[in-house]
Write a protein that holds these residues in place. Structure first.
Motif, PDB file in Angstrom:
ATOM      1  N   PRO A 213       0.810  -1.223   0.000  1.00  0.00           N
ATOM      2  CA  PRO A 213       0.000   0.000   0.000  1.00  0.00           C
ATOM      3  C   PRO A 213       0.841   1.268   0.000  1.00  0.00           C
ATOM      4  O   PRO A 213       0.487   2.252  -0.660  1.00  0.00           O
ATOM      5  CB  PRO A 213      -0.813  -0.129   1.301  1.00  0.00           C
ATOM      6  CG  PRO A 213      -0.909  -1.601   1.537  1.00  0.00           C
ATOM      7  CD  PRO A 213       0.407  -2.152   1.088  1.00  0.00           C
ATOM      8  N   ALA A 214       1.973   1.260   0.711  1.00  0.00           N
ATOM      9  CA  ALA A 214       2.844   2.438   0.741  1.00  0.00           C
ATOM     10  C   ALA A 214       3.485   2.681  -0.625  1.00  0.00           C
ATOM     11  O   ALA A 214       3.632   3.836  -1.054  1.00  0.00           O
ATOM     12  CB  ALA A 214       3.918   2.278   1.813  1.00  0.00           C
ATOM     13  N   VAL A 215       3.880   1.623  -1.302  1.00  0.00           N
ATOM     14  CA  VAL A 215       4.435   1.774  -2.641  1.00  0.00           C
ATOM     15  C   VAL A 215       3.384   2.374  -3.574  1.00  0.00           C
ATOM     16  O   VAL A 215       3.670   3.307  -4.339  1.00  0.00           O
ATOM     17  CB  VAL A 215       4.928   0.421  -3.187  1.00  0.00           C
ATOM     18  CG1 VAL A 215       5.337   0.540  -4.654  1.00  0.00           C
ATOM     19  CG2 VAL A 215       6.101  -0.104  -2.357  1.00  0.00           C
ATOM     20  N   ALA A 216       2.169   1.862  -3.516  1.00  0.00           N
ATOM     21  CA  ALA A 216       1.097   2.384  -4.374  1.00  0.00           C
ATOM     22  C   ALA A 216       0.819   3.856  -4.071  1.00  0.00           C
ATOM     23  O   ALA A 216       0.673   4.664  -4.989  1.00  0.00           O
ATOM     24  CB  ALA A 216      -0.170   1.551  -4.190  1.00  0.00           C
ATOM     25  N   ARG A 217       0.760   4.216  -2.793  1.00  0.00           N
ATOM     26  CA  ARG A 217       0.513   5.628  -2.432  1.00  0.00           C
ATOM     27  C   ARG A 217       1.628   6.524  -2.951  1.00  0.00           C
ATOM     28  O   ARG A 217       1.377   7.637  -3.420  1.00  0.00           O
ATOM     29  CB  ARG A 217       0.376   5.764  -0.914  1.00  0.00           C
ATOM     30  CG  ARG A 217      -0.953   5.283  -0.362  1.00  0.00           C
ATOM     31  CD  ARG A 217      -1.153   5.760   1.072  1.00  0.00           C
ATOM     32  NE  ARG A 217      -0.109   5.256   1.963  1.00  0.00           N
ATOM     33  CZ  ARG A 217      -0.200   4.097   2.625  1.00  0.00           C
ATOM     34  NH1 ARG A 217      -1.270   3.334   2.478  1.00  0.00           N
ATOM     35  NH2 ARG A 217       0.776   3.723   3.425  1.00  0.00           N
ATOM     36  N   GLN A 218       2.873   6.058  -2.819  1.00  0.00           N
ATOM     37  CA  GLN A 218       4.017   6.858  -3.277  1.00  0.00           C
ATOM     38  C   GLN A 218       3.924   7.130  -4.775  1.00  0.00           C
ATOM     39  O   GLN A 218       4.104   8.262  -5.228  1.00  0.00           O
ATOM     40  CB  GLN A 218       5.317   6.120  -2.947  1.00  0.00           C
ATOM     41  CG  GLN A 218       6.585   6.791  -3.435  1.00  0.00           C
ATOM     42  CD  GLN A 218       6.956   8.025  -2.647  1.00  0.00           C
ATOM     43  OE1 GLN A 218       6.405   8.287  -1.574  1.00  0.00           O
ATOM     44  NE2 GLN A 218       7.875   8.805  -3.183  1.00  0.00           N
ATOM     45  N   VAL A 219       3.641   6.105  -5.543  1.00  0.00           N
ATOM     46  CA  VAL A 219       3.555   6.268  -6.997  1.00  0.00           C
ATOM     47  C   VAL A 219       2.366   7.139  -7.374  1.00  0.00           C
ATOM     48  O   VAL A 219       2.490   8.118  -8.126  1.00  0.00           O
ATOM     49  CB  VAL A 219       3.459   4.893  -7.688  1.00  0.00           C
ATOM     50  CG1 VAL A 219       3.160   5.057  -9.179  1.00  0.00           C
ATOM     51  CG2 VAL A 219       4.748   4.097  -7.482  1.00  0.00           C
ATOM     52  N   LEU A 220       1.204   6.803  -6.840  1.00  0.00           N
ATOM     53  CA  LEU A 220      -0.023   7.493  -7.244  1.00  0.00           C
ATOM     54  C   LEU A 220      -0.066   8.931  -6.744  1.00  0.00           C
ATOM     55  O   LEU A 220      -0.772   9.766  -7.313  1.00  0.00           O
ATOM     56  CB  LEU A 220      -1.232   6.710  -6.751  1.00  0.00           C
ATOM     57  CG  LEU A 220      -1.377   5.322  -7.398  1.00  0.00           C
ATOM     58  CD1 LEU A 220      -2.469   4.520  -6.701  1.00  0.00           C
ATOM     59  CD2 LEU A 220      -1.649   5.433  -8.894  1.00  0.00           C
ATOM     60  N   GLY A 221       0.687   9.230  -5.698  1.00  0.00           N
ATOM     61  CA  GLY A 221       0.737  10.598  -5.199  1.00  0.00           C
ATOM     62  C   GLY A 221       1.567  11.528  -6.063  1.00  0.00           C
ATOM     63  O   GLY A 221       1.443  12.754  -5.961  1.00  0.00           O
ATOM     64  N   GLU A 222       2.428  10.977  -6.928  1.00  0.00           N
ATOM     65  CA  GLU A 222       3.327  11.820  -7.715  1.00  0.00           C
ATOM     66  C   GLU A 222       3.149  11.683  -9.218  1.00  0.00           C
ATOM     67  O   GLU A 222       3.536  12.566  -9.972  1.00  0.00           O
ATOM     68  CB  GLU A 222       4.782  11.480  -7.369  1.00  0.00           C
ATOM     69  CG  GLU A 222       5.158  11.764  -5.919  1.00  0.00           C
ATOM     70  CD  GLU A 222       6.630  11.512  -5.647  1.00  0.00           C
ATOM     71  OE1 GLU A 222       7.407  11.341  -6.619  1.00  0.00           O
ATOM     72  OE2 GLU A 222       7.012  11.495  -4.465  1.00  0.00           O
ATOM     73  N   VAL A 223       2.559  10.577  -9.679  1.00  0.00           N
ATOM     74  CA  VAL A 223       2.501  10.326 -11.115  1.00  0.00           C
ATOM     75  C   VAL A 223       1.566  11.312 -11.813  1.00  0.00           C
ATOM     76  O   VAL A 223       0.539  11.724 -11.262  1.00  0.00           O
ATOM     77  CB  VAL A 223       2.068   8.865 -11.372  1.00  0.00           C
ATOM     78  CG1 VAL A 223       0.587   8.652 -11.032  1.00  0.00           C
ATOM     79  CG2 VAL A 223       2.369   8.441 -12.790  1.00  0.00           C
ATOM     80  N   ARG A 224       1.946  11.707 -13.022  1.00  0.00           N
ATOM     81  CA  ARG A 224       1.114  12.593 -13.848  1.00  0.00           C
ATOM     82  C   ARG A 224       1.481  12.364 -15.308  1.00  0.00           C
ATOM     83  O   ARG A 224       2.336  11.540 -15.626  1.00  0.00           O
ATOM     84  CB  ARG A 224       1.299  14.053 -13.452  1.00  0.00           C
ATOM     85  CG  ARG A 224       2.721  14.590 -13.555  1.00  0.00           C
ATOM     86  CD  ARG A 224       2.824  15.941 -12.873  1.00  0.00           C
ATOM     87  NE  ARG A 224       4.165  16.488 -12.879  1.00  0.00           N
ATOM     88  CZ  ARG A 224       4.546  17.540 -13.596  1.00  0.00           C
ATOM     89  NH1 ARG A 224       3.665  18.142 -14.416  1.00  0.00           N
ATOM     90  NH2 ARG A 224       5.766  18.004 -13.537  1.00  0.00           N
ATOM     91  N   ASN A 225       0.833  13.096 -16.192  1.00  0.00           N
ATOM     92  CA  ASN A 225       1.114  12.947 -17.616  1.00  0.00           C
ATOM     93  C   ASN A 225       2.622  12.959 -17.869  1.00  0.00           C
ATOM     94  O   ASN A 225       3.329  13.869 -17.421  1.00  0.00           O
ATOM     95  CB  ASN A 225       0.486  14.092 -18.415  1.00  0.00           C
ATOM     96  CG  ASN A 225      -0.998  13.930 -18.609  1.00  0.00           C
ATOM     97  OD1 ASN A 225      -1.629  13.069 -18.013  1.00  0.00           O
ATOM     98  ND2 ASN A 225      -1.588  14.777 -19.434  1.00  0.00           N
TER      99      ASN A 225
END
Length: 264
Positions: A213-225
């Motif tokens: 869950p922490a890995v997913a939050r880290q990625v999804l919190g920063e990813v963009r186009n």
């Protein structure tokens, strides 16, 4: 953004375990987490000559207008590139590729030369799945800290393994143990045939083993186009996080594509 819960992690882990049981598995910028790897007993690799491709894999490309070190793609298109440092347990590698393909995603794998020596079949597995395959040095040591001759050797030895297995030196080079190449390593990579060094703008920090869950939050919190995301083979938390990451990217209408597709 979807909140990733412990239940999500258990669900992802059960899904990963199911893939192992079904035989869908077979095969980081930290050392591989051998203590937490999936236990497997892979069959001895067949001789390299038997795996020679009938058609060469794609070669590196120059992308006009892009810098020598690429950290992200165009920000005006809904695409992202998930890039994996290729080292560690081959079962986890196969599981991550299978999970990405199940969601229709294509990824970029930067392989370590010694890992390819141990698991030569994985080079073709990556390419057969429609993914990018590139060079992450031969031994995965701090290439920026090496003298010129040793740094050149790290780059070219991995390139030679890729060429032997696939007919190409791979589409990308990424330095080991660093997000960006030193000016020397950048020059050596170009001399070896790589017009660009591949960096990234989103670090998943999965190699710290913080939990799926922490890995997913880290990625999804920063990813963009246009984002290029750094992930690793060899860590169970990455496999646990991947379904939630891909599902949320889908909800945001962000396509997970290879780095070559991201920049094309």
């Amino acid at each position: 953004m979807v909140r990733v819960t412990p239940t999500d992690r258990r669900t992802a882990l059960r899904a990963g375990a199911g893939l192992v049981a079904a035989g869908a598995f077979a095969p980081a910028c930290a050392a591989p987490n051998t203590g937490r790897s999936v236990s497997t007993s892979p069959a001895p690799p067949t001789p390299t000559a038997a795996r020679a491709p009938t058609r060469a894999a794609p070669a590196p490309r120059a992308f006009p207008g892009q810098p020598a070190q690429i950290g992200h793609g165009p920000r005006d298109r809904p695409r992202v590139a998930l890039t994996f440092h290729g080292q560690g347990d081959p079962a986890l590698a196969r599981a991550l590729l299978t999970e990405a393909e199940r969601h229709g995603a294509r990824v970029t794998v930067l392989a370590v030369g010694t890992w390819l020596d141990e698991h030569p079949d994985l080079a073709r597995r990556v390419l057969d799945g429609g993914h990018d395959l590139g060079n992450h040095t031969h031994r995965h040591i701090d290439v920026n800290a090496l003298p010129e001759a040793a740094a050149r050797d790290e780059i070219t030895r991995c390139a030679e393994r890729l060429r032997r297995l696939t007919g190409s030196i791979g589409t990308w080079f990424r330095p080991s143990r660093a997000a960006r190449a030193s000016p020397l390593v950048e020059r050596l990579a170009r001399a070896a045939g790589y017009p660009h060094v591949l960096s990234y703008d989103v670090d998943s920090r999965d190699f710290t083993s913080p939990g799926g869950p922490a890995v997913a939050r880290q990625v999804l919190g920063e990813v963009r186009n246009g984002s290029v995301v750094s992930l690793h083979f060899g860590y169970p938390d990455t496999l646990a996080a991947l379904p939630a990451v891909l599902e949320e990217l889908g909800r945001r209408h962000l396509d997970a594509v290879t780095t070559t597709e991201l920049l094309s």
